[in-house]
Design an enzyme around this catalytic site. Structure first.
Site, short mmCIF file in Angstrom:
data_model
loop_
_atom_site.label_atom_id
_atom_site.label_comp_id
_atom_site.label_asym_id
_atom_site.label_seq_id
_atom_site.Cartn_x
_atom_site.Cartn_y
_atom_site.Cartn_z
N GLU A 1 44.88 19.32 33.26
CA GLU A 1 45.57 18.87 34.48
C GLU A 1 45.65 17.35 34.53
OE1 GLU A 1 43.52 20.29 38.01
OE2 GLU A 1 41.58 19.76 37.19
N LYS B 1 36.51 22.14 44.39
CA LYS B 1 37.03 20.83 44.84
C LYS B 1 35.85 19.99 45.33
CE LYS B 1 41.08 18.98 47.21
NZ LYS B 1 41.60 18.18 46.11
N LEU C 1 41.83 22.81 38.97
CA LEU C 1 41.77 23.14 40.39
C LEU C 1 42.91 24.10 40.71
CD1 LEU C 1 40.19 22.21 43.00
CD2 LEU C 1 42.29 20.97 43.54
N1 PMP Z 1 43.96 19.04 40.35
C1 PMP Z 1 43.15 18.06 40.79
C2 PMP Z 1 42.09 17.53 39.90
C3 PMP Z 1 43.35 17.51 42.08
O1 PMP Z 1 42.53 16.52 42.52
C4 PMP Z 1 44.40 18.00 42.90
C5 PMP Z 1 44.70 17.43 44.25
N2 PMP Z 1 43.62 17.24 45.06
C6 PMP Z 1 45.20 19.04 42.39
C7 PMP Z 1 44.95 19.54 41.12
C8 PMP Z 1 46.32 19.61 43.21
O2 PMP Z 1 45.85 20.42 44.25
P1 PMP Z 1 46.65 20.63 45.58
O3 PMP Z 1 48.02 21.08 45.20
O4 PMP Z 1 45.91 21.68 46.30
O5 PMP Z 1 46.68 19.32 46.30
#
Ligand code: PMP
Length: 286
Positions: free
Chosen positions: A179, A147, A203
């Site tokens: 994604e 991240k 992610l």
């Molecule tokens: N993929 C990406 C590229 C993201 O930026 C996020 C959110 N920050 C997610 C997936 C989802 O992650 P989370 O459920 O932990 O917010």
């Protein structure tokens, strides 16, 4: 507004980031977002764990323990009297001069940490209605599991969607859906839910962990398998997930309705299950 700079609660206006901060210079840092409901963080441990895993992957020495971080974030929430909102925090590899690509010695150059929290109510209307999306090649790097604060690829993708009047983007590599622009991507076909498995291309979403758990508990068939753009076209339902938007229906892709163009029954069920899980931890939210 109070924010965190290192371990100190300070006024927002008093934070000045150095021009030689490696986050500013190289995008060399990590971030996280945790949602609070009714003054209580949801899945804080999972988010903090992911930050620590990311730090290990990029050899960034964090200036706190998990427990210390959690305590500071709680202090921040209380200091701003936020009940339902988002805490954003990020850590960079510090201020190193002269500019040099290689990592500085962490015993000489400490990481820089900042955090802020804002009041953001749940957007129930949008979650009922859903969003529209466009399709774009995934031009990002091959460490999408980290991240990273280097979000230019995501920024460009979301801007492209915005220019075309859409809310979201379906990113794909050679026709395989990875994604969204800032969310994990899911589809439903014949009652089974599909989402790209964790790995270096997506992610590992915390919302995804919760949705997988509640779906399995409810007996909804789930496959952590990637799917293609062709399969996406035939999907009964499509949705995205992230901390800030929970499970969000995608009702139209490239101007073509998904299913009947309205939120489908499986995503509705998942939204309800997600809310129930939040309420178990944070109290009533709707
Ligand atoms: N993929 C990406 C590229 C993201 O930026 C996020 C959110 N920050 C997610 C997936 C989802 O992650 P989370 O459920 O932990 O917010």
């Amino acid at each position: 507004m109070k924010v965190l700079l290192g371990d100190k609660l300070v006024e927002r206006e008093d934070v000045k980031i150095d021009m030689e901060d490696r986050g500013y210079q190289f995008g060399d840092g990590l971030y996280e977002v945790i949602r609070a409901y009714n003054g209580t963080f949801f899945t804080a441990d999972e988010h903090i764990e992911r930050l620590f895993r990311g730090a290990e992957k990029i050899e960034l020495v964090l200036p706190f323990t998990k427990e210390e971080l959690k305590n500071r974030l709680n202090e921040l929430l209380v200091a701003n009297n936020i009940k339902t909102g988002n805490v954003y925090f990020q850590v960079t590899r510090g201020i190193a001069s002269p500019r040099n690509f290689t990592y500085p010695d962490p015993t000489k150059v400490p990481a820089i940490f900042t955090a802020s929290v804002t009041d953001v109510p749940r957007d129930q209307e949008q979650m009922d209605k859903g969003v529209t999306a466009i399709i774009l090649p995934d031009y990002r790097w091959l460490h999408c599991d980290i991240k990273s604060i280097s979000l230019l690829g995501n920024v460009m993708a979301k801007h492209e969607a915005h220019k075309k009047g859409a809310d979201e983007v379906v990113q794909h590599r050679d026709g395989v859906v990875t994604e969204g622009g800032s969310a994990n991507m899911w589809m439903v076909k014949d009652g089974t839910i599909y989402t790209h498995p964790d790995g270096n291309l997506v992610l590992p979403g915390i919302t995804k962990i919760v949705l997988l758990k509640v779906a399995r508990e409810a007996g909804i068939p789930v496959k952590e398998e990637s799917f293609t753009l062709e399969q996406l076209k035939e999907a009964d339902e499509v949705f995205t997930s992230s901390t800030t938007i929970e499970a969000m229906p995608v009702i139209e892709i490239e101007g073509v309705p998904v299913g009947d163009g309205k939120r489908g029954p499986i995503v509705k069920q998942l939204q309800d299950l997600y809310v129930a899980d939040v309420e178990k931890n944070c109290g009533k939210i709707r």
